[in-house]
Enzyme design. Structure first.
Site, PDB file in Angstrom:
ATOM      1  CB  THR A  10      10.983   0.209  -9.489  1.00 12.17           C
ATOM      2  OG1 THR A  10      11.521   0.384  -8.431  1.00 12.17           O
ATOM      3  CG2 THR A  10      11.542   1.330 -10.531  1.00 12.17           C
ATOM      4  CD  GLU A  11       9.814  -5.607  -9.882  1.00 12.34           C
ATOM      5  OE1 GLU A  11      10.129  -6.677  -9.509  1.00 12.34           O
ATOM      6  OE2 GLU A  11       9.472  -5.248 -10.865  1.00 12.34           O
TER       7      GLU A  11
END
Length: 535
Positions: free
Chosen positions: A333-334
């Site tokens: 994920t970011e």
């Protein structure tokens, strides 16, 4: 010399008119006790006043871990610059975050920056650079030509400027000092050395520390426990104590709102995959199942919030990771958790059984460098010009989060979301979709309320491949707009798709394939639809 203080003592000397920076990722690594103490101090004394708050990411969930909502008080908060905001309804109170009210009512100066800029900007503050320069965000709401990230009328200063270097237009974020950084780590020793050994994420905590100290500022660190000096390996210490001024010990701090503590989020234990939550049968699950067909082995894949975050969970439910096969899928994920299974809901951003956890600033180097080749992201609007919006719509002001950086730099994109919103009800029977009640608002609007990313430009100018997956229809994004490529069994194409769009697709495949009926069954997906198997 580092001092050990209570949260109340730590915030007692923060003066008026200063800039306070902190970070969390929803609930993860949120220094909630210190932020609460600052809000309580203002409520009790009326001081400090007129603070500028800098949150590289949406900090807290405004529920059990309130985070930035603790300091959302008119008079205390003069200005906020945030990489994302949150707007959930608290099920216990029925209320939305107080910060959202202040923004809607124009009570504060509110700015929204893409998280990539909000993270990387810290490096420029730390090295006393004039500012951060990037091409990411041109043509979006962050571009001064389209608002410059201003979310309220009171936000009059131009914190983002459009410049030109060698004939190329770029966005420029000038730096300014951070007076106080409030961070969170797992542990500290008596010298203030910090470690994140049992946190699910690091986020931009290290960047905040360095930016504040380079500004001549102060650093307050909230930790779960104190350890003796020398108890940890030097390689486990991420921040030297020389940079830490005050320590606040909070033994009971939660990891996330529904997760007081779970070592599986940093692989302190391994969670059996059959213990993972199974998303209930719903429109979102159909979307996640269909989008899962786009995921490839040995391709770094990044997932956003919403139905996109359910993709790894439905893959786990359907046995895609059994017998060690999970190592064939590279998920992140970011926020820097790698491997394992991406979680959804309030656990989003952290992975169960991760293999590595990367610092937040370096994670956006990965993203901006194009190493995340595939991305699955939610959408709130997709308009006739080929622009997607997740940043500002209706009464919601979530900002972009990492969306702009991710969408700009991935090679393959899948945008996920229901076709309509505001009361959509669906049912499933015999492998068919029934729309019991359609939503009041179509997500396929003539013009997006805010431009988060111009998808057609990426397709046209940089060779991106993009697909839009909903519960009733699937589209490819082409240079001319949208191409309708699949529809759900059980729906009427004219009534349920074309008439629910403010514009028409540029092309419709003929004959128009049906989405596989297995997607709409209330059991695990066994094989890919023929039409999408090689997409």
């Amino acid at each position: 010399m580092t001092k050990i203080l209570t949260s109340q003592e730590a915030v007692a000397s923060i003066p008026d008119n200063t800039t306070v920076a902190s970070v969390g990722v929803i609930g993860w690594v949120t220094p909630d006790a210190v932020l609460k103490a600052l809000g309580d101090r203002f409520a009790q004394t009326g001081s400090p006043r007129n603070l500028t708050f800098y949150f590289p990411c949406g900090t807290g969930d405004a529920q059990l871990i309130k985070g930035m909502d603790h300091v959302a008080k008119e008079g205390l908060m003069k200005r906020i610059v945030a990489g994302s905001y949150i707007n959930p309804v608290d099920p216990r109170t029925g209320r939305r975050p107080e910060l959202m009210r202040l923004i809607r009512e124009n009570r504060i100066e509110a700015y929204s920056w893409p998280i990539g800029a909000s993270m990387h900007w810290l490096r420029e503050v730390a090295r006393k650079s004039p500012g951060y320069i990037t091409r990411i965000g041109l043509g979006t709401y962050a571009d001064p030509a389209f608002g410059g990230g201003k979310f309220t009328a009171r936000a009059e200063d131009d914190l983002i400027r459009r410049i030109e270097i060698d004939g190329e237009p770029l966005l420029y974020y000038p730096t300014w000092p951070l007076d106080v950084a409030i961070v969170r780590a797992s542990s500290a020793d008596e010298h203030g050395n910090l470690s994140w050994e049992d946190e699910a994420l690091v986020s931009s905590n290290i960047g905040l520390v360095l930016a504040a100290k380079a500004s001549g500022g102060r650093v307050i660190a909230q930790v779960r426990r104190m350890v003796k000096s020398g108890q940890r390996l030097a390689s486990q210490t991420s921040v030297p104590g020389y940079f830490i001024d005050d320590i606040v010990v909070e033994p009971q701090m939660m990891m996330a709102s529904e997760t007081p503590f779970d070592a599986a989020y940093f692989s302190g234990r391994r969670q059996p995959l059959d213990h993972l939550p199974r998303p209930p049968m719903s429109a979102d699950k159909v979307i996640a199942r269909r989008a899962a067909l786009e995921v490839r082995k040995h391709e770094l894949s990044i997932f956003g919030f919403g139905a996109s975050a359910d993709i790894p969970l439905v893959m786990a439910e359907n046995g895609k990771f059994d017998n060690g096969a999970g190592h064939e899928y590279w998920f992140t994920t970011e926020h820097g958790s790698y491997g394992g299974v991406v979680m959804s809901g309030w656990q989003f951003s952290a992975n169960i059984n991760p293999e590595a956890i990367m610092d937040g600033l370096y994670q956006f180097d990965v993203i901006d460098g194009g190493l995340c080749r595939f991305a699955a992201l939610a959408f709130a609007q997709f308009d006739a010009s080929g622009a997607v919006n997740v940043s500002k719509f209706g009464a919601a002001n979530p900002g972009a989060g990492g969306f702009i950086d991710i969408a700009h730099n991935a090679q393959r994109l899948v945008f996920t979301g229901t076709f309509t919103t505001g009361g959509l009800e669906t049912s499933f029977n015999g492998g068919r979709l029934t729309i019991v009640q359609d939503g009041k608002i179509s997500k396929f609007a003539e013009a997006a309320e805010s431009i988060t990313y111009r998808v057609v430009d990426g397709v046209r100018n940089r060779g991106q491949k993009a697909r839009v997956v909903t519960e009733r229809a699937v589209f490819d994004v082409i240079e001319k707009g949208l191409r309708l490529i699949e529809v759900a069994p059980g729906i009427d194409v004219r009534r349920d798709v074309l008439d629910r769009m403010a514009y028409q697709p540029a092309e419709i495949v003929s004959p128009l394939p049906l989405m596989d009926s297995v997607l709409f069954e209330d059991f695990g997906l066994e094989q890919a639809p023929r039409e999408a198997a090689n997409a």
